[in-house]
Design an enzyme around this catalytic site. Structure first.
Site, short mmCIF file in Angstrom:
data_model
loop_
_atom_site.label_atom_id
_atom_site.label_comp_id
_atom_site.label_asym_id
_atom_site.label_seq_id
_atom_site.Cartn_x
_atom_site.Cartn_y
_atom_site.Cartn_z
N SER A 182 0.84 -1.19 0.00
CA SER A 182 0.00 0.00 0.00
C SER A 182 0.89 1.24 0.00
O SER A 182 1.73 1.40 -0.88
CB SER A 182 -0.97 -0.04 1.18
OG SER A 182 -1.99 0.91 1.02
N ARG A 254 -11.83 7.50 9.09
CA ARG A 254 -11.42 6.09 9.12
C ARG A 254 -12.52 5.19 8.57
O ARG A 254 -12.25 4.25 7.81
CB ARG A 254 -11.09 5.72 10.56
CG ARG A 254 -10.61 4.30 10.77
CD ARG A 254 -9.33 4.05 10.05
NE ARG A 254 -8.68 2.85 10.54
CZ ARG A 254 -7.53 2.40 10.08
NH1 ARG A 254 -6.90 3.05 9.14
NH2 ARG A 254 -7.00 1.30 10.58
N ASP A 348 -9.22 -5.72 -5.07
CA ASP A 348 -8.77 -4.45 -4.51
C ASP A 348 -9.45 -3.29 -5.23
O ASP A 348 -9.23 -3.06 -6.41
CB ASP A 348 -7.25 -4.34 -4.66
CG ASP A 348 -6.65 -3.17 -3.90
OD1 ASP A 348 -7.38 -2.22 -3.57
OD2 ASP A 348 -5.42 -3.21 -3.66
N HIS A 381 -8.37 -4.80 -0.75
CA HIS A 381 -7.03 -4.25 -0.58
C HIS A 381 -6.28 -4.89 0.57
O HIS A 381 -5.07 -5.13 0.48
CB HIS A 381 -7.14 -2.74 -0.36
CG HIS A 381 -5.84 -2.05 -0.19
ND1 HIS A 381 -4.91 -1.94 -1.20
CD2 HIS A 381 -5.27 -1.42 0.89
CE1 HIS A 381 -3.85 -1.28 -0.77
NE2 HIS A 381 -4.04 -0.97 0.49
N ASP A 382 -6.96 -5.18 1.64
CA ASP A 382 -6.30 -5.78 2.81
C ASP A 382 -5.89 -7.23 2.59
O ASP A 382 -5.32 -7.84 3.49
CB ASP A 382 -7.21 -5.70 4.03
CG ASP A 382 -7.11 -4.35 4.72
OD1 ASP A 382 -6.16 -3.62 4.45
OD2 ASP A 382 -7.99 -4.04 5.54
#
Length: 401
Positions: A182, A254, A348, A381-382
């Site tokens: 990332s 967040r 992602d 993405h994670d």
């Protein structure tokens, strides 16, 4: 741009009563690590004046970092691991004083792991502008007050320049590998392009060659949610009492970011339309389980991060363009001499795999030619943090050459 700590990168799950109880109490004005807090496993390196790309000045700075393994007498076994947006130097190790969470990549770093600390000397710094021991907006400026909104604008190249100072201080002229995911992958790519003689191998995981307009737009909205919180006070909130800092804006930023870290498939499968409790969310004051999930993790985040630092780092991400002042992306990528692993995740939606394929096409020597390795994962993405077995396999391929 990911969660970067072990407790937050597990597959999504409904929030329990015990989870909710863990966040009782008012959040601090800042979740930054401050001088006087337990040091934990951190080490520190201090440096003199630092000039940013746009000419701003830090009269001095420090980087917090952690290490594992032993540096060989020839100094040829050093591996640099670079964290993502909201991560820190605690790649491996237990939670404890100074470290509220366990290491975020402990399955991949350690004796016998893909990044084998019996073989490699591993260094992981907290990036410049961060809030976990390195100089950033929550640090004290020469006038005795926090830098706050006065902290200089940083680019990815500035942050890599600071990391190069750390390498020099440790006596490391050339990294055996530079690895990042990332935002950390932006740093790894900048190392490989900007310092090709200092990087033998590189791993660029779930990271793009440039930050696109779409990604800048998302970052900008997150930044504005922080600035619009009345308790942000233009960044001058450090003297506020618990509960009186900009935690609402930071938590909302967040929550917004989290929606780009995971895939629709995972969220839909994990939560469906379930309720958080027996109270209906259909006009009766109850909540959907996914609402409580986002709210919990947003609130948890405010206890370990700093609002000004979030703004500084998001703006640094927006600066990312490996081709800037280098005649474009493709010319820049041709400068890379490192053997490179480029990896993406098929689900992602933050940094889609077309960006990783572009990197792979441009770098002369990758493990897989002009195609990035693409992991199949529902975690979005994670995935590069959660799919540890698959990432382990790919890193072992890199270290085998």
């Amino acid at each position: 741009m990911d969660w970067q700590i072990s407790e937050d990168t597990v597959p999504s799950a409904p929030i329990t009563e015990a989870d909710a109880r863990s966040l009782l109490g008012r959040p601090p004005a800042t979740g930054a690590w401050r001088d006087g807090d337990p040091v934990g496993d951190r080490r520190f390196a201090a440096f003199g004046e630092f000039r940013t790309e746009n000419g701003e000045r830090l009269p001095g700075f420090r980087l917090a970092y952690e290490t594992w393994g032993e540096l060989a007498p020839a100094r040829d076994n050093a591996v640099l691991i670079l964290h993502a947006l909201t991560g820190d130097s605690h790649v491996r190790g237990a939670a404890g004083p100074g470290h509220p969470t366990a290491g975020w990549w402990g399955d991949l770093v350690g004796p016998g792991a893909a990044i084998d600390t019996d073989r490699w000397f591993v260094v992981a710094p907290n990036m410049l502008g961060g809030c976990q021991g390195s100089t950033g907006p929550a640090s004290i400026a020469p006038d005795g007050y926090e830098w706050a909104a006065r902290f200089p604008y940083l680019t990815i190249r500035d942050q890599v320049g600071a990391q190069a100072h750390l390498a020099d201080a440790l006596g490391i002229g050339r990294w055996a590998a530079v690895i990042g995911g990332s935002m950390g992958g932006m740093h790894a790519l900048e190392w490989a392009v900007g310092h090709p003689d200092r990087v033998e191998r590189a791993a660029i995981l779930s990271s793009p060659p440039i930050t696109t307009a779409d990604q800048i737009a998302s970052n900008t909205v997150q930044a504005d949610t922080i600035r619009m919180d009345p308790r942000f006070a233009g960044g001058a909130f450090y003297d506020a009492g618990d509960g009186d800092g900009p935690h609402r804006g930071l938590a909302l930023a967040r929550r917004m970011a989290m929606l780009s870290y995971r895939s629709p498939t995972e969220l839909n499968q994990r939560f469906q339309r379930s309720w958080q409790s027996g109270v209906s969310p259909l006009g009766h004051g109850g909540r959907f389980a996914v609402e409580s999930y986002l709210d919990f993790h947003g609130n948890k985040f405010t206890r370990r991060f700093d609002a000004n630092s979030y703004l500084t780092l998001v703006e640094a991400m927006n600066s990312h363009d490996v081709g800037r002042d280098r005649d474009g992306v493709e010319d820049a990528l041709r400068r890379v001499t490192a053997t490179t692993l480029v990896l993406g995740v098929d689900s992602d939606r933050l940094f889609p795999v077309d960006g990783q394929h572009r990197i792979a096409r441009g770098i002369p020597n990758t493990l897989d030619g002009d195609q990035a390795v693409v992991l199949s994962s529902d975690f979005g993405h994670d995935g590069f943090l959660i799919e540890t077995a698959a990432v382990d396999h790919q890193l072992r391929r890199l270290f085998a050459v």
